[in-house]
Design an enzyme around this catalytic site. Structure first.
Site, PDB file in Angstrom:
ATOM      1  CB  CYS A   1      -0.898   0.015   1.229  1.00 29.55           C
ATOM      2  SG  CYS A   1      -2.052  -1.345   1.250  1.00 29.55           S
TER       3      CYS A   1
ATOM      4  NE  ARG B   1       5.087   1.366  -1.064  1.00 24.21           N
ATOM      5  CZ  ARG B   1       5.390   1.864   0.130  1.00 24.21           C
ATOM      6  NH1 ARG B   1       6.264   2.830   0.223  1.00 24.21           N
ATOM      7  NH2 ARG B   1       4.810   1.419   1.213  1.00 24.21           N
TER       8      ARG B   1
ATOM      9  CD1 TRP C   1       0.528  -6.139  -2.872  1.00 21.92           C
ATOM     10  CD2 TRP C   1       0.261  -6.736  -0.727  1.00 21.92           C
ATOM     11  NE1 TRP C   1       1.100  -7.387  -2.703  1.00 21.92           N
ATOM     12  CE2 TRP C   1       0.944  -7.775  -1.394  1.00 21.92           C
ATOM     13  CE3 TRP C   1      -0.019  -6.897   0.628  1.00 21.92           C
ATOM     14  CZ2 TRP C   1       1.358  -8.932  -0.761  1.00 21.92           C
ATOM     15  CZ3 TRP C   1       0.387  -8.059   1.266  1.00 21.92           C
ATOM     16  CH2 TRP C   1       1.077  -9.061   0.575  1.00 21.92           C
TER      17      TRP C   1
ATOM     18  CG  ASN D   1      -0.193   2.855   3.328  1.00 20.33           C
ATOM     19  OD1 ASN D   1      -1.117   2.777   2.523  1.00 20.33           O
ATOM     20  ND2 ASN D   1       0.984   3.379   3.022  1.00 20.33           N
ATOM     21  N   GLY D   2      -1.546  -0.101   6.462  1.00 17.35           N
ATOM     22  CA  GLY D   2      -1.413  -0.801   7.736  1.00 17.35           C
ATOM     23  C   GLY D   2      -2.612  -1.691   7.972  1.00 17.35           C
TER      24      GLY D   2
ATOM     25  CD  GLU E   1      19.142 -13.407  -3.123  1.00 14.37           C
ATOM     26  OE1 GLU E   1      18.585 -13.687  -2.056  1.00 14.37           O
ATOM     27  OE2 GLU E   1      18.685 -12.585  -3.938  1.00 14.37           O
TER      28      GLU E   1
ATOM     29  CE  LYS F   1      16.244 -12.744  -5.929  1.00 12.34           C
ATOM     30  NZ  LYS F   1      16.201 -11.642  -5.091  1.00 12.34           N
TER      31      LYS F   1
ATOM     32  CD  GLU G   1      11.880 -12.541  -5.552  1.00  9.94           C
ATOM     33  OE1 GLU G   1      13.077 -12.282  -5.427  1.00  9.94           O
ATOM     34  OE2 GLU G   1      10.994 -11.869  -5.020  1.00  9.94           O
TER      35      GLU G   1
ATOM     36  CG  HIS H   1      22.019 -35.885   6.209  1.00 11.44           C
ATOM     37  ND1 HIS H   1      22.380 -37.038   6.885  1.00 11.44           N
ATOM     38  CD2 HIS H   1      23.167 -35.193   5.999  1.00 11.44           C
ATOM     39  CE1 HIS H   1      23.692 -37.027   7.098  1.00 11.44           C
ATOM     40  NE2 HIS H   1      24.193 -35.918   6.562  1.00 11.44           N
TER      41      HIS H   1
ATOM     42  CE  LYS I   1      12.649  -3.345  -4.645  1.00  9.02           C
ATOM     43  NZ  LYS I   1      13.478  -4.516  -4.954  1.00  9.02           N
TER      44      LYS I   1
HETATM   45  O1  M6R Z   1      13.086  -3.899   1.900  1.00  8.16           O
HETATM   46  P1  M6R Z   1      13.684  -5.118   2.504  1.00  8.16           P
HETATM   47  O2  M6R Z   1      15.067  -5.385   2.098  1.00  8.16           O
HETATM   48  O3  M6R Z   1      13.550  -5.108   4.023  1.00  8.16           O
HETATM   49  O4  M6R Z   1      12.795  -6.324   1.990  1.00  8.16           O
HETATM   50  C1  M6R Z   1      12.984  -7.611   2.487  1.00  8.16           C
HETATM   51  C2  M6R Z   1      12.385  -8.657   1.574  1.00  8.16           C
HETATM   52  O5  M6R Z   1      10.997  -8.461   1.459  1.00  8.16           O
HETATM   53  C3  M6R Z   1      13.016  -8.637   0.179  1.00  8.16           C
HETATM   54  O6  M6R Z   1      14.397  -8.786   0.253  1.00  8.16           O
HETATM   55  C4  M6R Z   1      12.441  -9.754  -0.696  1.00  8.16           C
HETATM   56  O7  M6R Z   1      12.828 -10.981  -0.185  1.00  8.16           O
HETATM   57  C5  M6R Z   1      12.945  -9.570  -2.118  1.00  8.16           C
HETATM   58  N1  M6R Z   1      11.927  -8.977  -2.927  1.00  8.16           N
HETATM   59  C6  M6R Z   1      13.347 -10.839  -2.771  1.00  8.16           C
HETATM   60  O8  M6R Z   1      13.854 -10.582  -4.058  1.00  8.16           O
END
Ligand code: M6R
Length: 603
Positions: A2, A27, A77, A103-104, A479, A483, A486, A502, A598
């Protein structure tokens, strides 16, 4: 997630609102809307469950009374209630006098809705935020102005909010915050509220941040109330160039642009920070405290970057270290002498802010590593180091990961020198290793773009992927898996390669893709053999001779062993490129993966 924008401008408000909402698009959102005061004193509400372009067309085609210079806008959102026009903000009271964006999460919304309905209020939506407009309606009916009404209703709310209300009767606009950011921006065009400086950074010169509980009336001379009285004028921050979003500049999408930018980002950070490593001055300039152990906190990609840095502290300084998932940090005991490094590219992640609340109860020193020096996290930390990645628009973090790792490693090395835990001459050698990173990242980009497109055809129908690493390679494998999942919406799991036998080895069958971050750990050979024996499709990211020969050892560089301390950072590039290429082949939106945002401002 949001986003809020509101304004009182000399010229029509709608173009500013639409432009601000466009700047908040990155976002992530499901619906969008504005409420603007008309010349006739009514409120025009225009909403859409499509993109900003759709809203912009609706605003352009508006045929009612002319729209004036006061308005509020929102990107939603969905948390409470489906993605429908009725649930899109702004929300009105029963009379249409007051419009609200929020927002919230209002945690006691169900009880309030019940009470308000019993009192005769009619709700138009299923969202928690709508209780705010009806609560304001009750207070306005008693003769209070919007400012006083807002002061009264916040006492009835539980949860988190940044919210802005607009009263069509007198044109007042009032904002308040509690656990969710809200900024007041000043510009030659007028005054603005925004939940994120990027929404107004293109035209606002300076801004101020509301503290929890502040109530501010948007006026040429804003009326600021804190604990019932006028506070000292809060600090003015400059909305600098780094808060402004760049364009695609010929790239097909933001993710492509942001992957490509990484060598340049690395060079920029090292130019700024590397000289402060052997002298320890980087650490001393941050006013860093003495410490005996390290804790890092983050979410998602930022947690992975944080873990790389925590391990570097451990390997190079012999310090005990641990990584805390922000959403679970509330149960952590922070021992005396712990330096807490909090990693967040946005600096606004709700889970991070709750973790910060918890850490501060232990009185621990907190260093923020963030890409947003104006963020809530930055404002609440004892010291801040900015990652200087520039705005990242793609929801999937790419260049901010690289920036966080390099920034964090520079800080770690400098801190260890300043504390006498690392020899200056060794620190100089390690700083030189870091200075090779821009070239190594550039080389990894070239190799990835050359090799990966030809792998995609074989991998695109795979239902799941394994990522393996050893030692400092493990976190990079994690990581890579994050990636891939997502962006492609396919299962991807990362393991220390030794864990394979294991349990996860049961997943491997003919053709299962297994991506190995091969940082020359001899033990990996056995693990690769185990996978190949079961028909798994091994893709090695390593030195020359690997499937993707993208690791720095393939280029002839005089390295002093630093990469074994903080790990093969350049391995992240082929994994980003692979995730993007596969996602495109699957028809995914690589800049806006489904269900994700985001800046994750709800916990
Ligand atoms: O803004 P932030 O770095 O705190 O966000 C944390 C995660 O939401 C963010 O790193 C998320 O995992 C990424 N979009 C992944 O690519």
């Amino acid at each position: 997630m949001c986003g809020i924008i509101a304004c009182r401008t000399a010229s029509p408000a709608a173009p500013f609102l639409v432009r601000g909402l466009r700047l908040l698009e990155y976002r992530g959102y499901d619906s969008i809307g504005v409420a603007v005061l008309t010349s006739g004193g009514s409120t025009a509400v225009i909403r859409s469950v499509n993109r900003v372009d759709d809203l912009a067309n609706m605003v352009d085609g508006w045929s009612g009374q002319p729209l004036g210079g006061i308005g509020i806008g929102h990107t939603r959102w969905a948390t409470h209630g489906a993605v429908t026009m009725a649930n899109a903000h702004p929300h009105l009271d029963c009379t249409g006098r007051v419009a609200v964006v929020h927002n919230g999460i209002i945690e006691n919304a169900d009880e309030l809705r019940h009470e308000l309905s019993a009192g005769g209020h009619e709700f138009a939506s299923a969202v928690d935020s709508e209780v705010i407009s009806h609560l304001l309606e009750n207070e306005l009916e008693t003769g209070k102005d919007l400012n006083k009404a807002m002061q009264a209703i916040v006492l009835k709310l539980a949860g988190t909010w940044a919210m802005v209300a607009m009263d069509s009767r007198d044109g007042r606009v009032v904002g308040t915050a509690h656990g969710s950011p809200l900024l007041l921006g000043h510009s030659a065009h007028g005054v603005f509220f925004a939940s994120d400086v990027s929404a107004i950074g293109d035209w606002v010169d300076q801004f101020q941040a509301l503290d929890d509980g502040d109530i501010v009336e948007l006026a040429a001379e804003p009326v600021w109330i804190r604990s019932g009285a006028a506070p000292q004028p809060p600090r003015l921050w400059s909305a600098d160039r780094s808060t402004r979003q760049g364009g695609l500049d010929g790239h097909p999408d933001y993710m492509h642009a942001e992957i490509d930018e990484q060598p340049e980002v690395a060079a920029r950070i090292l130019d700024e920070l590397a000289n402060g490593i052997p002298t320890g001055s980087l650490w001393r300039n941050l006013d860093g405290p003495a410490f005996e152990r390290i804790a890092v906190i983050g979410c998602g990609t930022s947690l992975n970057a944080a873990a790389v840095v925590a391990q570097a502290f451990g390997r190079l300084g012999g310090l005990s270290h641990r990584s805390l998932v922000a959403s679970e940090a509330v149960s952590a005991v922070i021992e005396p002498g712990t330096l807490v490094l909090v990693f967040s590219q946005s600096g606004e992640t709700a889970d991070i802010m709750r973790a910060v609340d918890h850490v501060q109860t232990f009185g621990a020193s907190m260093l923020a590593v963030t890409n947003n020096p104006h963020s809530s996290l930055a404002r609440r930390s004892d010291s801040v180091v900015t990652c200087q990645a520039g705005p990242e628009i793609g929801v999937a973090a790419t260049k901010t990961f690289t920036a966080q790792v390099i920034t964090g490693v520079c800080v770690a090395l400098s801190a260890l020198v300043a504390q006498g835990r690392l020899d200056r001459s060794r620190a100089r050698e390690l700083a030189d290793d870091l200075r090779h990173l821009p070239d190594m990242l550039a080389q990894a980009l070239v190799v990835s773009k050359d090799v990966i497109p030809s792998l995609v055809g074989d991998l695109v129908s795979a239902s799941g992927f394994l990522f393996l690493g050893r030692g400092p390679g493990v976190t990079f494998a994690e990581e890579g898996a994050l990636k891939l999942k997502e962006l492609t919406y396919r299962w991807a799991e990362a393991y220390p390669a030794g864990e394979l036998k294991h349990g996860p080895l049961a997943l491997v069958e003919s053709g299962t893709p297994v991506i190995v971050v091969d940082n020359d750990d001899r033990r990996l050979r056995g693990n690769v053999a185990e996978v190949e024996a079961r028909g798994g499709r091994v893709i090695r990211i390593g030195s020359s001779g690997s499937t993707i020969p993208a690791l720095g050892r393939s280029i002839d560089l005089p390295l002093a062993g630093g990469m074994d301390q903080w790990g093969p950072l350049e391995s992240v590039i082929p994994m980003q490129v692979l995730a993007r290429e596969l996602a495109l082949a699957l028809g995914r939106d690589v800049d806006k993966p489904r269900n994700l945002a985001k800046s994750v401002t709800v916990d």
